[in-house]
Design a protein around this motif. Structure first.
Motif, short mmCIF file in Angstrom:
data_model
loop_
_atom_site.label_atom_id
_atom_site.label_comp_id
_atom_site.label_asym_id
_atom_site.label_seq_id
_atom_site.Cartn_x
_atom_site.Cartn_y
_atom_site.Cartn_z
N VAL A 132 0.88 -1.33 0.00
CA VAL A 132 0.06 0.04 -0.08
C VAL A 132 0.97 1.13 -0.05
CG1 VAL A 132 -1.86 1.52 1.30
CG2 VAL A 132 -1.95 -1.10 1.12
N PHE A 133 1.89 1.35 0.77
CA PHE A 133 2.72 2.54 0.99
C PHE A 133 3.63 2.52 -0.29
CE2 PHE A 133 1.33 2.09 5.08
CZ PHE A 133 1.12 3.33 5.70
N ALA A 134 3.83 1.26 -0.98
CA ALA A 134 4.75 1.30 -2.33
C ALA A 134 3.97 1.90 -3.37
CB ALA A 134 5.14 0.15 -2.77
N TYR A 135 2.61 1.73 -3.50
CA TYR A 135 1.98 2.41 -4.47
C TYR A 135 1.83 3.97 -4.00
CZ TYR A 135 -2.59 3.73 -6.41
OH TYR A 135 -3.75 4.44 -7.36
N LEU A 136 1.75 4.43 -2.80
CA LEU A 136 1.60 5.80 -2.38
C LEU A 136 2.95 6.33 -2.68
CD1 LEU A 136 -0.56 5.62 0.80
CD2 LEU A 136 -1.08 6.57 -1.41
N ARG A 137 3.96 5.88 -3.19
CA ARG A 137 5.47 6.05 -3.27
C ARG A 137 6.32 6.82 -2.12
NH1 ARG A 137 2.18 8.17 -7.40
NH2 ARG A 137 2.42 10.39 -6.79
N ALA A 138 5.82 6.39 -1.07
CA ALA A 138 6.46 6.58 0.15
C ALA A 138 7.86 5.61 0.16
CB ALA A 138 5.81 6.12 1.27
N ALA A 139 8.91 6.34 0.93
CA ALA A 139 10.21 5.57 0.93
C ALA A 139 10.26 4.92 2.25
CB ALA A 139 11.14 6.73 1.12
N VAL A 140 9.64 3.54 2.09
CA VAL A 140 9.58 2.96 3.27
C VAL A 140 11.09 2.10 3.59
CG1 VAL A 140 8.25 0.84 4.24
CG2 VAL A 140 7.19 2.40 2.65
N VAL A 141 11.47 2.28 4.89
CA VAL A 141 12.59 1.45 5.30
C VAL A 141 12.65 0.12 5.48
CG1 VAL A 141 12.86 3.70 6.71
CG2 VAL A 141 12.17 1.50 7.76
N PRO A 142 13.81 -0.61 5.04
CA PRO A 142 13.72 -2.03 4.82
C PRO A 142 13.06 -2.79 6.06
CG PRO A 142 15.67 -1.09 4.14
CD PRO A 142 14.97 -0.08 4.95
N THR A 143 13.16 -2.40 7.41
CA THR A 143 13.04 -3.05 8.64
C THR A 143 11.69 -2.84 9.00
OG1 THR A 143 15.40 -3.24 9.15
CG2 THR A 143 13.83 -3.36 10.82
N GLY A 144 10.82 -3.67 8.98
CA GLY A 144 9.54 -3.36 9.66
C GLY A 144 9.34 -3.93 11.10
N ALA A 157 11.62 -10.56 24.95
CA ALA A 157 11.39 -9.17 24.97
C ALA A 157 12.70 -8.61 24.28
CB ALA A 157 10.97 -8.53 26.09
N GLY A 158 13.73 -9.05 24.75
CA GLY A 158 15.03 -8.15 24.34
C GLY A 158 15.05 -8.45 22.72
N THR A 159 14.56 -9.44 21.94
CA THR A 159 14.69 -9.42 20.80
C THR A 159 13.71 -8.45 20.17
OG1 THR A 159 14.94 -12.05 20.90
CG2 THR A 159 14.17 -11.05 18.68
N LEU A 160 12.52 -8.09 20.64
CA LEU A 160 11.65 -6.99 20.14
C LEU A 160 12.45 -5.86 20.18
CD1 LEU A 160 9.09 -6.13 19.15
CD2 LEU A 160 8.26 -6.18 21.50
N ASP A 161 13.09 -5.51 21.53
CA ASP A 161 13.86 -4.27 21.69
C ASP A 161 14.92 -4.16 20.82
OD1 ASP A 161 12.31 -3.54 24.05
OD2 ASP A 161 13.83 -4.48 25.24
N ALA A 162 15.54 -5.21 20.33
CA ALA A 162 16.45 -4.90 19.29
C ALA A 162 15.86 -4.62 17.77
CB ALA A 162 17.36 -6.25 19.22
N ARG A 163 14.79 -5.21 17.63
CA ARG A 163 14.30 -4.99 16.09
C ARG A 163 13.61 -3.47 16.32
NH1 ARG A 163 9.39 -8.23 15.33
NH2 ARG A 163 9.61 -9.41 17.49
N ILE A 164 13.19 -3.07 17.34
CA ILE A 164 12.62 -1.55 17.49
C ILE A 164 13.87 -0.67 17.44
CG2 ILE A 164 11.91 0.00 18.93
CD1 ILE A 164 9.99 -2.26 20.35
N ARG A 165 14.97 -0.92 17.84
CA ARG A 165 16.09 0.00 17.69
C ARG A 165 16.64 0.03 16.41
NH1 ARG A 165 17.45 -2.42 23.05
NH2 ARG A 165 19.03 -3.97 21.94
N ARG A 166 16.67 -1.28 15.66
CA ARG A 166 17.35 -1.40 14.28
C ARG A 166 16.49 -0.59 13.44
NH1 ARG A 166 19.92 -5.05 10.54
NH2 ARG A 166 19.43 -3.97 8.60
N ALA A 167 15.36 -0.67 13.50
CA ALA A 167 14.04 0.02 12.74
C ALA A 167 14.21 1.26 12.92
CB ALA A 167 12.59 -0.56 13.21
N GLY A 168 14.30 1.89 14.20
CA GLY A 168 14.50 3.26 14.53
C GLY A 168 15.76 3.85 13.90
N ALA A 169 17.07 3.11 13.88
CA ALA A 169 18.03 3.60 13.36
C ALA A 169 17.86 3.51 11.59
CB ALA A 169 19.16 2.63 13.53
#
Length: 203
Positions: A132-144, A157-169
């Motif tokens: 949907v965001f590709a259709y809207l031509r947004a620049a979507v980051v690789p990590t969701g 929970a630490g795994t989720l924390d790591a994914r959140i930090r990676r996505a924020g970066a």
């Protein structure tokens, strides 16, 4: 000042969707903090449900919805988090995107997040939401980031924390590299109820 619009389409209160949105926004702000001040602007869609429906039917946005869309359009980056239903984003989340101008998110750095009852829904992020965001031509980051109920407060929970930090970066990097020009939301006429219109008519 870098502004990040944090959009939460959670339907309950309190909401794990809002919690994930807040944490992704905070991780992005932390990753961008060395570049200068960062402001997080939260857009909660649940209180806007009626205005979003009215806007879909009339193509006019009432005052509060117009302010929310302006917050998103005028931001430097967007965190967008939705619960998953039937292998896709919630109807509320999709309806909000439908009332935006078709070019509103062009080149906008966007970080996607989703929540669901089980990890069974995790692929919806890539197959039901990202397109949907590709259709809207947004620049979507690789990590969701997808967070199932079991991800909160578990030994992993630490795994989720790591994914959140990676996505924020990732979003911080995309924001720095963005070619998007500063935007200003188009002024949308405010909805005036029919009774008010009749009240001003002469017999």
């Amino acid at each position: 000042m870098t502004t990040i619009a944090v959009v939460s389409a959670g339907l309950s209160e309190p909401s794990s969707t809002r919690l994930l949105a807040d944490r992704l926004g905070a991780a992005t702000a932390e990753a961008l903090s060395a570049d200068g001040p960062v402001e997080l602007r939260t857009v909660e869609l649940r209180p806007l449900a009626h205005e979003i429906t009215d806007a879909m039917l009339t193509r006019f946005a009432a005052t509060v919805l117009a302010a929310a869309t302006a917050t998103v359009v005028e931001a430097d980056a967007v965190v967008f988090v939705t619960p998953v239903f039937t292998a896709g984003m919630s109807g509320l989340a999709k309806s909000f995107l439908d009332v935006l101008d078709k070019d509103a998110l062009t080149d906008m750095p966007v970080l996607l997040g989703a929540t669901g009852g089980t990890a069974r829904h995790s692929l919806a992020l890539e197959h039901g939401i990202r397109p949907v965001f590709a259709y809207l031509r947004a620049a979507v980051v690789p990590t969701g980031v997808f967070a199932a109920t079991e991800d909160w407060g578990s030994d992993d929970a630490g795994t989720l924390d790591a994914r959140i930090r990676r996505a924020g970066a990732d979003l911080a990097w995309m924001t720095r590299a963005s070619r998007r020009q500063p935007q200003q939301a188009d002024a949308l006429p405010e909805v005036v109820d029919f009774a008010s219109l009749l009240g001003g008519m002469q017999r």
